[in-house]
Write a protein that holds these residues in place. Sequence first.
Motif, mmCIF file in Angstrom:
data_model
loop_
_atom_site.group_PDB
_atom_site.id
_atom_site.type_symbol
_atom_site.label_atom_id
_atom_site.label_comp_id
_atom_site.label_asym_id
_atom_site.label_seq_id
_atom_site.Cartn_x
_atom_site.Cartn_y
_atom_site.Cartn_z
ATOM 1 N N PRO A 4 0.459 27.356 -88.609
ATOM 2 C CA PRO A 4 1.185 26.167 -88.178
ATOM 3 C C PRO A 4 0.975 25.866 -86.703
ATOM 4 O O PRO A 4 0.790 26.773 -85.883
ATOM 5 N N ARG A 6 2.703 24.657 -83.337
ATOM 6 C CA ARG A 6 4.048 24.713 -82.779
ATOM 7 C C ARG A 6 4.208 23.655 -81.687
ATOM 8 O O ARG A 6 3.356 23.521 -80.823
ATOM 9 N N LEU A 19 7.410 23.074 -86.416
ATOM 10 C CA LEU A 19 6.134 23.570 -86.919
ATOM 11 C C LEU A 19 5.481 22.477 -87.752
ATOM 12 O O LEU A 19 6.167 21.687 -88.405
ATOM 13 N N TRP A 21 2.181 22.200 -90.554
ATOM 14 C CA TRP A 21 1.074 22.761 -91.314
ATOM 15 C C TRP A 21 0.220 21.611 -91.847
ATOM 16 O O TRP A 21 0.749 20.642 -92.406
ATOM 17 N N ASP A 40 9.901 29.334 -89.743
ATOM 18 C CA ASP A 40 8.793 30.163 -90.221
ATOM 19 C C ASP A 40 9.028 30.792 -91.582
ATOM 20 O O ASP A 40 8.066 31.217 -92.230
ATOM 21 N N ASP A 43 6.840 29.607 -94.524
ATOM 22 C CA ASP A 43 5.389 29.641 -94.365
ATOM 23 C C ASP A 43 4.628 29.657 -95.689
ATOM 24 O O ASP A 43 3.656 28.916 -95.861
#
Length: 293
Positions: A4, A6, A19, A21, A40, A43
């Motif tokens: 990811p 940040r 984040l 992705w 997180d 994820d």
Amino acid sequence: MIKPHRFSIGPADAEIAMLQWGESGKPPALLVHGTGFVADVWDEVARDLASTYTVYALDRRGHGASHKPGAYHFLDYAEDVCRVIDTLELRDVYGIGHSAGATDLLLAAQLLPGRFTRLFVMEPTVMDPRAARSGALNDESLARVEGTLRRRAEFDNADAVFARYRTAPAFADWTETSLRAYVRHGFVPLDNGRVRLCCTPEIEAAILRPIYEAMEQVYAGDARGNPFGGLAGIDCPVRVTTAAKSGPIYQEMARRAVSLIPYVSTMVFEGAGHCVAQEVPARVVEAVREFAK
């Protein structure tokens, strides 16, 4: 493996850690974690969804690297979600949330009509304002909130945290990837080499009080009032999910949500507990994709 990106939005005294992705330009999905956790912990879910969506997740206020202002009412969190959506200029958002983070999305959807395409909410924290009661928390709930203050906040190092949490009932069914993500990003290193919870026991207790008030149907809100009546105004399809191994209060709050939301459907994750996205992330991805069809 997709790592990811940040970043953060907002001024230093109201910063929301984010984040992302996947590449920009795909339909946006916004993931919101539950109390005590960090962005997180999504994820495994986010990496899979990133093939189809631009996936965003945030550290809720009081958590992770986000601001910790002391104001932790439901509308505070919903307004943070709205701020993220407005700042990033997101449209047709697929909101995916867990527990109190699911509530953030439900309340944000009524504050930002037309911005969400659908909501997938796992065991949201919901009260039914039509059955609100006067009074305060009962002794058992008050003891649970105050008991949070005795939670251990500091450890020798991250490995010590992982070893402790790996055997804790609350984390027993988490994947190793999810638990390591929480340990790495839910704690801050100290100058003496030790690590400390980002969401300290004092902060978590302050966050939990309105949550328990909602559970007990005594939540009144702050000066802005009780926001839960607005769930009837949500203008997109909503799927409310429960987990078979979860506690009765989560089933009850899901029933309340279903009774309030107009375009609603339900599903049950068999063989899973409350933190379903961290226990069976592949099944969550499958369900999220199925609801999008």
